[in-house]
Design a protein around this motif. Structure first.
Motif, mmCIF file in Angstrom:
data_model
loop_
_atom_site.group_PDB
_atom_site.id
_atom_site.type_symbol
_atom_site.label_atom_id
_atom_site.label_comp_id
_atom_site.label_asym_id
_atom_site.label_seq_id
_atom_site.Cartn_x
_atom_site.Cartn_y
_atom_site.Cartn_z
ATOM 1 N N GLU A 1 -0.118 37.017 -19.900
ATOM 2 C CA GLU A 1 -0.967 35.836 -20.090
ATOM 3 C C GLU A 1 -1.758 35.522 -18.820
ATOM 4 N N THR A 2 -1.130 35.674 -17.671
ATOM 5 C CA THR A 2 -1.810 35.413 -16.401
ATOM 6 C C THR A 2 -2.966 36.381 -16.192
ATOM 7 N N THR B 1 4.070 28.266 -14.906
ATOM 8 C CA THR B 1 3.247 28.705 -16.031
ATOM 9 C C THR B 1 2.056 29.546 -15.570
ATOM 10 N N PRO B 2 1.533 30.401 -16.454
ATOM 11 C CA PRO B 2 0.322 31.165 -16.116
ATOM 12 C C PRO B 2 -0.859 30.266 -15.753
ATOM 13 N N GLU B 3 -0.965 29.115 -16.397
ATOM 14 C CA GLU B 3 -2.058 28.190 -16.095
ATOM 15 C C GLU B 3 -1.966 27.691 -14.652
ATOM 16 N N ARG C 1 4.669 36.426 -19.312
ATOM 17 C CA ARG C 1 3.964 35.525 -18.394
ATOM 18 C C ARG C 1 2.898 36.289 -17.605
ATOM 19 N N TRP C 2 3.235 37.490 -17.178
ATOM 20 C CA TRP C 2 2.254 38.294 -16.453
ATOM 21 C C TRP C 2 1.072 38.647 -17.344
ATOM 22 N N VAL D 1 -0.630 29.329 -12.163
ATOM 23 C CA VAL D 1 -0.973 30.451 -11.293
ATOM 24 C C VAL D 1 -2.484 30.631 -11.217
ATOM 25 N N ALA D 2 -3.156 30.627 -12.369
ATOM 26 C CA ALA D 2 -4.610 30.797 -12.386
ATOM 27 C C ALA D 2 -5.301 29.675 -11.621
ATOM 28 N N CYS E 1 -1.279 41.555 -8.479
ATOM 29 C CA CYS E 1 -0.088 40.940 -9.063
ATOM 30 C C CYS E 1 1.109 41.823 -8.724
#
Length: 437
Positions: free
Chosen positions: A255-256, A386-388, A252-253, A390-391, A237
């Motif tokens: 949560e990611t 959003t983190p979602e 955000r990081w 990204v994942a 990251c």
């Protein structure tokens, strides 16, 4: 668009006076036009023995008379190492195609650190002996540009800076006068360039527009840094960015990282050298503790080697994402205050994530950058990814890795003996490209 013969800025005619621009030399005439500024520039900067020949002889007839078939060019890039990473394979291709005898690059210096420069073939490369801000072509700098072009006997200026015409009036005025005096200019304002794809693809289209480019640029020109074992590496990251509006928020990081760790993937963090970037990195390392490893600080060569060992990289729109694409590391690029259709990395294993808020913002320019990039902004657009998302993008790249590995094993068996098979991935210039998801 403004009138290319004189240029416009915010709709205003550019018949600029010396007093308006700070002057190039002493003059009592406050109504000098752009052409007069150019004439003053030539007279002020050329060696004394050559003054009086006239600008037409110096920059027009003389250059045309002995210009070689292979061009000698001044190549101007946007600032930032990411732009150098994008330009390197294009210049390599132009070199191999015989377009240039030499090309003097005005850019963030050094063009590439030694460890990366050794992996691209640029025998015609020269470092332009001009100050970096000359790239903006302000009338006060024309004299220096003229003198350099003349001294190095250049006959072409390739301007790969990406700027909207309304804010590039100084360059457009310079271009009109330069071409009238025998210096050809190529740039991204030409017809069709705005529709040619990302910034890198536009540059390729520009070179092809003006001359053959039979050797297509390599997309993964740093691929030899990567080993098969890298595919099982951690997710990196890159949390930094030189400008705050391009940096994803700490929350955000965090949560990611939680989502990535829940999938069983180790996570490593890195940032650039800026004070604010390092402060964010320290905060994340403190808050996440044992959940992450922080990559050691180092130079650009060490940074590229770190990226080469990752299973995937998630990064803000910075040089990191372009290095990852050049290496072949799967990359999720976050376009929070930029337009990913313009600034996404070029490569197959790339997932650009676009903030829709940024595209709707009135501060977003057609060149894909924000007018408040250097002035500061609360940047609500940073919440547009959003983190979602990204994942999920990392999930896709991981699945694609397994499927592609199987496909490659089959291809190698079927095509190993076929001499026509291209061994390296190359850039193309698609008619359209989309970064939004």
């Amino acid at each position: 668009m403004g009138d290319p013969s004189t240029g416009t800025r915010n709709g205003k005619h550019l018949r600029t006076t010396l007093s308006d621009r700070g002057g190039i030399g002493a003059s009592g005439d406050r109504a000098l036009t752009v052409g007069s500024v150019w004439q003053s520039a030539v007279s002020a900067r050329l060696p004394a023995a050559r003054r009086g020949e006239g600008a037409e002889a110096v920059l027009g007839n003389e250059v045309r008379a002995d210009a070689p078939s292979r061009r000698r060019a001044l190549v101007v890039l946007n600032s930032g190492i990411g732009n150098n990473v994008i330009a390197a394979p294009l210049l390599e291709s132009a070199d191999a195609s015989g377009l240039f005898a030499s090309y003097h690059v005005l850019c963030y210096q050094p063009f590439l650190p030694l460890g990366l420069a050794d992996r691209v073939r640029l025998p015609g490369l020269r470092t332009a002996g001009l100050p970096p801000l000359v790239r903006r072509f302000r009338p006060a700098d024309w004299a220096e540009i003229v003198a350099y072009v003349d001294a190095e006997r250049l006959d072409l200026i390739v301007n790969l800076r990406l700027e909207i015409p309304e804010l590039d009036g100084d360059y457009l005025a310079f271009r009109a006068e330069a071409e009238r005096r025998g210096i050809e200019c190529w740039d991204l304002h030409e017809d069709g360039m705005w529709e040619a794809g990302s910034s890198g693809e536009r540059a390729v289209a520009l070179f092809r527009r003006h001359g053959e480019l039979p050797v297509a640029p390599r997309t993964r020109w740093l691929a030899d840094l990567r080993t098969p074992a890298s595919e099982a590496g951690p997710v990196g990251c890159f949390v930094g960015a030189s400008r705050g509006v391009k940096r994803w928020q700490a929350e955000r990081w965090i949560e990611t990282v939680g989502l990535l760790r829940a999938r069983g993937w180790p996570v490593e963090l890195a940032a650039g050298p800026g004070a604010e970037e390092r402060a964010l990195l320290r905060r994340l390392a403190r808050d996440l503790g044992a959940a992450v490893t922080v990559a050691p600080a180092g130079d650009l060569d060490a940074f590229a080697h770190w990226i080469s060992g990752l299973g995937a990289l998630v990064g803000n729109d910075t040089a990191a994402i372009h290095l990852a694409a050049a290496i072949g590391t799967p990359v999720v690029s976050l376009h929070l205050a930029t337009d990913g259709r313009v600034w996404r990395p070029v490569g197959e294993r790339v997932r650009p994530l676009q903030s829709a808020l940024a595209l709707r913002c009135r501060a977003m320019k057609r060149d894909g950058t924000c007018t408040r990039l250097y002035r500061g902004c609360p940047a609500p657009c940073r919440s547009g990814v959003t983190p979602e998302q990204v994942a999920a993008a990392v999930d896709e790249l991981r699945v694609e890795r397994v499927e592609k590995a199987d496909d490659l094993r089959v291809e190698r068996v079927e095509k190993a003996d076929d001499p026509r098979v291209e061994k390296e991935e190359r850039w193309s210039t698609p008619e359209t490209s989309h970064a939004t998801r």
